[in-house]
Design a protein around this motif. Structure first.
Motif, mmCIF file in Angstrom:
data_model
loop_
_atom_site.group_PDB
_atom_site.id
_atom_site.type_symbol
_atom_site.label_atom_id
_atom_site.label_comp_id
_atom_site.label_asym_id
_atom_site.label_seq_id
_atom_site.Cartn_x
_atom_site.Cartn_y
_atom_site.Cartn_z
ATOM 1 N N VAL A 60 37.524 42.298 33.187
ATOM 2 C CA VAL A 60 37.539 43.544 33.953
ATOM 3 C C VAL A 60 38.771 44.386 33.652
ATOM 4 N N GLY A 61 39.648 43.894 32.793
ATOM 5 C CA GLY A 61 40.812 44.690 32.434
ATOM 6 C C GLY A 61 41.842 43.886 31.677
ATOM 7 N N THR A 62 42.812 44.600 31.116
ATOM 8 C CA THR A 62 43.966 43.995 30.454
ATOM 9 C C THR A 62 45.180 44.236 31.333
ATOM 10 N N LEU A 63 45.827 43.151 31.756
ATOM 11 C CA LEU A 63 47.017 43.294 32.598
ATOM 12 C C LEU A 63 48.198 43.787 31.774
ATOM 13 N N THR A 64 48.435 43.148 30.633
ATOM 14 C CA THR A 64 49.555 43.539 29.781
ATOM 15 C C THR A 64 49.256 43.114 28.366
ATOM 16 N N GLU A 65 49.985 43.672 27.415
ATOM 17 C CA GLU A 65 49.801 43.325 26.009
ATOM 18 C C GLU A 65 51.145 43.372 25.303
ATOM 19 N N GLY A 334 34.683 34.873 20.016
ATOM 20 C CA GLY A 334 35.180 35.729 18.963
ATOM 21 C C GLY A 334 35.657 37.105 19.387
ATOM 22 N N GLU A 335 35.646 37.408 20.669
ATOM 23 C CA GLU A 335 35.953 38.768 21.102
ATOM 24 C C GLU A 335 37.450 39.049 21.174
ATOM 25 N N TYR A 336 38.250 38.043 21.504
ATOM 26 C CA TYR A 336 39.682 38.249 21.689
ATOM 27 C C TYR A 336 40.519 37.305 20.837
ATOM 28 N N TRP A 351 43.162 34.544 35.138
ATOM 29 C CA TRP A 351 43.998 35.164 34.119
ATOM 30 C C TRP A 351 43.758 34.408 32.822
ATOM 31 N N LEU A 352 43.648 35.139 31.718
ATOM 32 C CA LEU A 352 43.399 34.520 30.412
ATOM 33 C C LEU A 352 44.398 35.068 29.408
ATOM 34 N N VAL A 353 45.103 34.162 28.719
ATOM 35 C CA VAL A 353 46.144 34.534 27.754
ATOM 36 C C VAL A 353 45.626 34.275 26.347
ATOM 37 N N THR A 354 45.713 35.280 25.476
ATOM 38 C CA THR A 354 45.316 35.117 24.087
ATOM 39 C C THR A 354 46.463 34.518 23.274
ATOM 40 N N ARG A 369 47.863 39.344 24.674
ATOM 41 C CA ARG A 369 47.624 40.014 25.939
ATOM 42 C C ARG A 369 47.236 39.032 27.035
ATOM 43 N N ILE A 370 47.344 39.499 28.273
ATOM 44 C CA ILE A 370 46.820 38.775 29.431
ATOM 45 C C ILE A 370 45.653 39.589 29.965
ATOM 46 N N LEU A 371 44.492 38.950 30.070
ATOM 47 C CA LEU A 371 43.255 39.594 30.508
ATOM 48 C C LEU A 371 42.938 39.225 31.941
#
Length: 376
Positions: A60-65, A334-336, A351-354, A369-371
């Motif tokens: 639903v969004g990106t918190l930070t990158e 494969g999206e992130y 929260w999901l961290v790439t 980023r953190i999603l």
């Protein structure tokens, strides 16, 4: 939003080169030989009427990158986040609403290298705990942190030292359990025999007091060892019944999600994945490393959510009590890119961290980023 096709193609080529150059078992995150392509899971019971049998997740969004080699993630009282940089040895505070970043400084004594560096984080009673690779070992330290604007981390105080270190398989996840004890997932650093050696802290799940002493009720007297026979544990989470779940890297054949019970032997290196052998505890689910290579896990809405590095996907494993209630399902494939850490944020949020900047990914604009995710 899918990553650009050209980036994905380049990444795929890079993976093939890396795999060709690795020996069997050279790392948990880049296995050396091609694994099977089919998913294997232990038999499922019929779903419980009171347990959710379906679930979906959406970004639903990106918190930070713009994060560099992010690894550990912990939530502060009030909803802000702390994130560690494995290679830059720093901890950064992230505003949980705006994503604004406030550097808290570099943690002294961290010696990054290979899969080691500044790894897992946990927060408790005004302390920030960190699992890190030092010059001689992996260790857990804690630092005072008031949590207010302008506050900085205090000097690190050792909590537990002497965890074996290596270029690979350093484990690194830490978390406080519902019992108030501190748990840590460690790796066997490529020395497989450590996993079965109960005198070693490598290839284990450890349980200790916040000060680092063996926790009351541990299965082996005078020891912080809680379970053994692990290869490289990087995911820890509890369900509402306070059962502990852990994800770990396999070698060439099976990655695992385990229900962890005190004193149990989870088999490595004698077995990898489900074996049905007396004396060893089988995983609840298993995957080829190409589809998983799991790091962080979290519990939300009746399921374990498991972040995959090489697999570049988020797995949902539905549970009914201590067993699965259905087949695992993959999301965000494969999206992130590579996915390192997933943290429950309450009310069906994650929260999901790439992890594209960890030297094994192909960073694109904005990485890492953190999603923000929602589970429904």
């Amino acid at each position: 939003m899918s990553r650009p096709a050209v980036v994905r193609a380049l990444w795929g080529a890079a993976v093939l080169v890396l795999m060709a150059g690795c020996s069997s078992g050279s790392t948990g995150e880049q296995p050396g030989t091609a694994p099977p392509t089919t998913l294997s899971v232990s038999p499922s019971p019929s779903p419980s009427p009171s347990q959710p049998t379906a679930g979906r997740v959406s970004v639903v969004g990106t918190l930070t990158e713009g994060l560099k080699s992010p690894w550990g993630l912990a939530e502060l009282p009030g909803g802000d986040l702390l994130v560690s940089s494995r290679d830059e040895r720093t901890i950064t505070r992230i505003d949980g609403r705006t994503g604004a970043k406030t550097p808290l400084g570099e943690v002294p004594g961290v010696v990054p290298g290979g899969e080691g560096g500044l790894l897992g984080l946990a927060v408790r009673d005004g302390w920030v705990y960190a699992y890190l690779t030092a010059a001689s070992d992996n260790r857990i330290v804690r630092m005072r942190y008031g949590g207010g604007e302008g506050d900085r981390l205090g000097p690190p105080e050792p909590v537990l030292t002497g965890i074996p270190k290596g270029i690979i398989h350093n484990g690194g996840r830490i978390a406080f359990g519902p019992d108030g004890m501190l748990y840590a997932g460690t790796g066997e650093t490529g020395r497989t025999g450590l996993a079965q050696d109960r005198a070693s802290l490598g290839g284990k799940i450890l349980r200790m007091t916040p000060e680092g002493r063996p926790a009351p009720g541990n299965p082996f007297a005078g020891s912080v060892v809680y379970s053994y026979g692990h290869r490289n544990v990087q995911g820890l989470a509890w369900d509402p019944a306070e059962r502990l779940w852990a994800a770990e890297f396999g070698q060439n054949t099976w990655d695992e999600l385990n229900l962890v019970e005190p004193g149990r032997n989870y088999g490595w290196p004698e077995v990898e994945g489900r074996a049905g052998r007396a004396g060893f505890t089988d995983p609840v689910a298993q995957w080829p490393p190409s589809e998983a290579s799991p790091s962080g896990i979290a519990y939300a809405r009746g399921a374990i959510w498991m972040a995959g590095l090489r697999g570049e996907r988020l797995w949902r494993v539905p549970l009914s009590g201590a067993r699965r209630s259905g087949e695992p399902e993959a999301f965000l494939t494969g999206e992130y890119g590579r996915l390192r850490t997933v943290l429950a944020a309450g009310d069906g949020r994650l929260w999901l961290v790439t992890s594209e900047t960890d030297t094994r990914g192909t960073p694109g604009p904005g990485d890492d980023r953190i999603l923000r995710l929602e589970v429904r």
